[in-house]
Structures are given as C-alpha cells and as structure tokens.
Write a protein that holds these residues in place. Structure first.
Motif, PDB file in Angstrom:
ATOM      1  N   VAL A  37    -133.145  36.010 -78.142  1.00  0.00           N
ATOM      2  CA  VAL A  37    -132.166  35.048 -78.660  1.00  0.00           C
ATOM      3  C   VAL A  37    -131.371  35.662 -79.811  1.00  0.00           C
ATOM      4  N   ALA A  38    -132.062  36.366 -80.700  1.00  0.00           N
ATOM      5  CA  ALA A  38    -131.378  36.995 -81.836  1.00  0.00           C
ATOM      6  C   ALA A  38    -130.352  38.009 -81.349  1.00  0.00           C
ATOM      7  N   SER A  39    -130.714  38.800 -80.361  1.00  0.00           N
ATOM      8  CA  SER A  39    -129.769  39.789 -79.822  1.00  0.00           C
ATOM      9  C   SER A  39    -128.556  39.110 -79.213  1.00  0.00           C
ATOM     10  N   HIS A  40    -128.808  38.039 -78.454  1.00  0.00           N
ATOM     11  CA  HIS A  40    -127.703  37.310 -77.820  1.00  0.00           C
ATOM     12  C   HIS A  40    -126.750  36.739 -78.873  1.00  0.00           C
ATOM     13  N   LEU A  41    -127.314  36.131 -79.911  1.00  0.00           N
ATOM     14  CA  LEU A  41    -126.465  35.532 -80.944  1.00  0.00           C
ATOM     15  C   LEU A  41    -125.721  36.591 -81.745  1.00  0.00           C
ATOM     16  N   CYS A  42    -126.363  37.721 -82.009  1.00  0.00           N
ATOM     17  CA  CYS A  42    -125.669  38.801 -82.728  1.00  0.00           C
ATOM     18  C   CYS A  42    -124.526  39.361 -81.887  1.00  0.00           C
ATOM     19  N   GLU A  43    -124.738  39.465 -80.582  1.00  0.00           N
ATOM     20  CA  GLU A  43    -123.666  39.911 -79.691  1.00  0.00           C
ATOM     21  C   GLU A  43    -122.510  38.907 -79.706  1.00  0.00           C
ATOM     22  N   MET A  44    -122.866  37.629 -79.687  1.00  0.00           N
ATOM     23  CA  MET A  44    -121.845  36.587 -79.721  1.00  0.00           C
ATOM     24  C   MET A  44    -121.049  36.667 -81.028  1.00  0.00           C
ATOM     25  N   ALA A  45    -121.746  36.827 -82.127  1.00  0.00           N
ATOM     26  CA  ALA A  45    -121.070  36.914 -83.423  1.00  0.00           C
ATOM     27  C   ALA A  45    -120.174  38.149 -83.478  1.00  0.00           C
ATOM     28  N   ALA A  46    -120.642  39.259 -82.938  1.00  0.00           N
ATOM     29  CA  ALA A  46    -119.850  40.493 -82.940  1.00  0.00           C
ATOM     30  C   ALA A  46    -118.586  40.331 -82.101  1.00  0.00           C
ATOM     31  N   SER A  47    -118.671  39.553 -81.028  1.00  0.00           N
ATOM     32  CA  SER A  47    -117.496  39.354 -80.181  1.00  0.00           C
ATOM     33  C   SER A  47    -116.425  38.524 -80.878  1.00  0.00           C
ATOM     34  N   MET A  48    -116.791  37.905 -81.992  1.00  0.00           N
ATOM     35  CA  MET A  48    -115.847  37.084 -82.748  1.00  0.00           C
ATOM     36  C   MET A  48    -115.297  37.813 -83.958  1.00  0.00           C
ATOM     37  N   GLU A  49    -115.417  39.124 -83.992  1.00  0.00           N
ATOM     38  CA  GLU A  49    -115.003  39.879 -85.175  1.00  0.00           C
ATOM     39  C   GLU A  49    -113.520  39.714 -85.496  1.00  0.00           C
ATOM     40  N   ASN A  50    -112.706  39.403 -84.508  1.00  0.00           N
ATOM     41  CA  ASN A  50    -111.276  39.213 -84.750  1.00  0.00           C
ATOM     42  C   ASN A  50    -110.928  37.770 -85.105  1.00  0.00           C
ATOM     43  N   PHE A  51    -111.926  36.883 -85.099  1.00  0.00           N
ATOM     44  CA  PHE A  51    -111.699  35.487 -85.473  1.00  0.00           C
ATOM     45  C   PHE A  51    -111.561  35.404 -86.991  1.00  0.00           C
ATOM     46  N   SER A  52    -110.864  34.384 -87.437  1.00  0.00           N
ATOM     47  CA  SER A  52    -110.845  34.108 -88.876  1.00  0.00           C
ATOM     48  C   SER A  52    -112.236  33.615 -89.277  1.00  0.00           C
ATOM     49  N   THR A  53    -112.525  33.670 -90.547  1.00  0.00           N
ATOM     50  CA  THR A  53    -113.827  33.194 -91.028  1.00  0.00           C
ATOM     51  C   THR A  53    -114.031  31.732 -90.643  1.00  0.00           C
ATOM     52  N   GLU A  54    -112.995  30.930 -90.779  1.00  0.00           N
ATOM     53  CA  GLU A  54    -113.092  29.505 -90.442  1.00  0.00           C
ATOM     54  C   GLU A  54    -113.357  29.306 -88.946  1.00  0.00           C
ATOM     55  N   ASP A  55    -112.653  30.049 -88.098  1.00  0.00           N
ATOM     56  CA  ASP A  55    -112.862  29.926 -86.651  1.00  0.00           C
ATOM     57  C   ASP A  55    -114.253  30.405 -86.244  1.00  0.00           C
ATOM     58  N   ARG A  56    -114.725  31.479 -86.882  1.00  0.00           N
ATOM     59  CA  ARG A  56    -116.066  31.987 -86.589  1.00  0.00           C
ATOM     60  C   ARG A  56    -117.113  30.942 -86.972  1.00  0.00           C
ATOM     61  N   LEU A  57    -116.952  30.355 -88.149  1.00  0.00           N
ATOM     62  CA  LEU A  57    -117.888  29.329 -88.612  1.00  0.00           C
ATOM     63  C   LEU A  57    -117.873  28.122 -87.679  1.00  0.00           C
ATOM     64  N   MET A  58    -116.687  27.671 -87.308  1.00  0.00           N
ATOM     65  CA  MET A  58    -116.590  26.516 -86.403  1.00  0.00           C
ATOM     66  C   MET A  58    -117.235  26.812 -85.048  1.00  0.00           C
ATOM     67  N   THR A  59    -117.016  28.020 -84.538  1.00  0.00           N
ATOM     68  CA  THR A  59    -117.601  28.390 -83.251  1.00  0.00           C
ATOM     69  C   THR A  59    -119.121  28.426 -83.341  1.00  0.00           C
ATOM     70  N   LEU A  60    -119.648  29.038 -84.393  1.00  0.00           N
ATOM     71  CA  LEU A  60    -121.099  29.111 -84.545  1.00  0.00           C
ATOM     72  C   LEU A  60    -121.704  27.727 -84.781  1.00  0.00           C
ATOM     73  N   LEU A  61    -120.993  26.871 -85.503  1.00  0.00           N
ATOM     74  CA  LEU A  61    -121.474  25.498 -85.685  1.00  0.00           C
ATOM     75  C   LEU A  61    -121.470  24.736 -84.359  1.00  0.00           C
ATOM     76  N   ALA A  62    -120.437  24.946 -83.553  1.00  0.00           N
ATOM     77  CA  ALA A  62    -120.368  24.285 -82.245  1.00  0.00           C
ATOM     78  C   ALA A  62    -121.513  24.754 -81.347  1.00  0.00           C
ATOM     79  N   VAL A  63    -121.795  26.041 -81.352  1.00  0.00           N
ATOM     80  CA  VAL A  63    -122.909  26.572 -80.558  1.00  0.00           C
ATOM     81  C   VAL A  63    -124.226  25.990 -81.062  1.00  0.00           C
ATOM     82  N   SER A  64    -124.400  25.938 -82.380  1.00  0.00           N
ATOM     83  CA  SER A  64    -125.621  25.369 -82.955  1.00  0.00           C
ATOM     84  C   SER A  64    -125.773  23.901 -82.585  1.00  0.00           C
ATOM     85  N   ALA A  65    -124.685  23.151 -82.696  1.00  0.00           N
ATOM     86  CA  ALA A  65    -124.726  21.724 -82.370  1.00  0.00           C
ATOM     87  C   ALA A  65    -125.088  21.506 -80.904  1.00  0.00           C
TER      88      ALA A  65
END
Length: 100
Positions: A37-65
């Motif tokens: 799970v940690a590897s999958h989430l780190c890969e997901m976060a890395a794929s968002m490197e071009n996102f703004s901080t706000e978009d990255r946070l919103m995406t990770l919050l949506a996945v968590s929710a």
C-alpha cells in the motif's frame, strides 16, 4: 524530497498503534501488505509532481475519503453478515445519516 515507501510504512505502523487493524487470518504478512500500500501511494503521489500543492492535497484527501468510505461500508456489511451489532463509534456516525 518525496517520502519513501519504507518511511510511509513506518508511519502507518505508528498510526496503527492508536487504531490497530485486524488482519484476521489473511494469508499475507502484515508488513508486506503495508509495504504494498505504501508503495502504491508513493507512486500515486509521485505521479502528481506537476500538480499544484493545493491540487495534490485535494487529490490525496479525495483518495483518503474514498478509502475511509469503502472501509466503513465493508465494515458495516461484515457486521450485518455475521449479525453483530455495530460499535458505538459506527452507530454514532450512522446516526448522523438517520437524522431528518
């Protein structure tokens, strides 16, 4: 510097001290599941490197929710399947839905 899967897995173990996961009799090692799970989430976060901080946070919050919702649904289904009453915390949460 991005978080490494090993670091995330260690953080997951720390969080689980407060709220342990019941792995029951799954035919997998708990640490292997955490690392997967940690590897999958780190890969997901890395794929968002071009996102703004706000978009990255919103995406990770949506996945968590979504995961929390899925966990709640599976938990309630399992309880119902086995005729076990929901605990106080689940009942308190669900009672919010029952209010008019």
């Amino acid at each position: 510097m991005p978080i490494k899967p090993e670091q995330l897995a260690a953080l997951m173990r720390e969080v689980e001290q407060e709220d342990p996961i019941d792995f029951a009799d799954l035919p997998f090692a708990e640490d292997d599941l955490r690392e997967l799970v940690a590897s999958h989430l780190c890969e997901m976060a890395a794929s968002m490197e071009n996102f703004s901080t706000e978009d990255r946070l919103m995406t990770l919050l949506a996945v968590s929710a979504k995961l929390v919702l899925e966990n709640l649904v599976l938990h309630v289904q399992l309880l119902r399947r086995h005729g076990i009453p929901a605990g106080d915390n689940v009942e308190a949460l669900l009672s919010r839905l029952r209010k008019p």
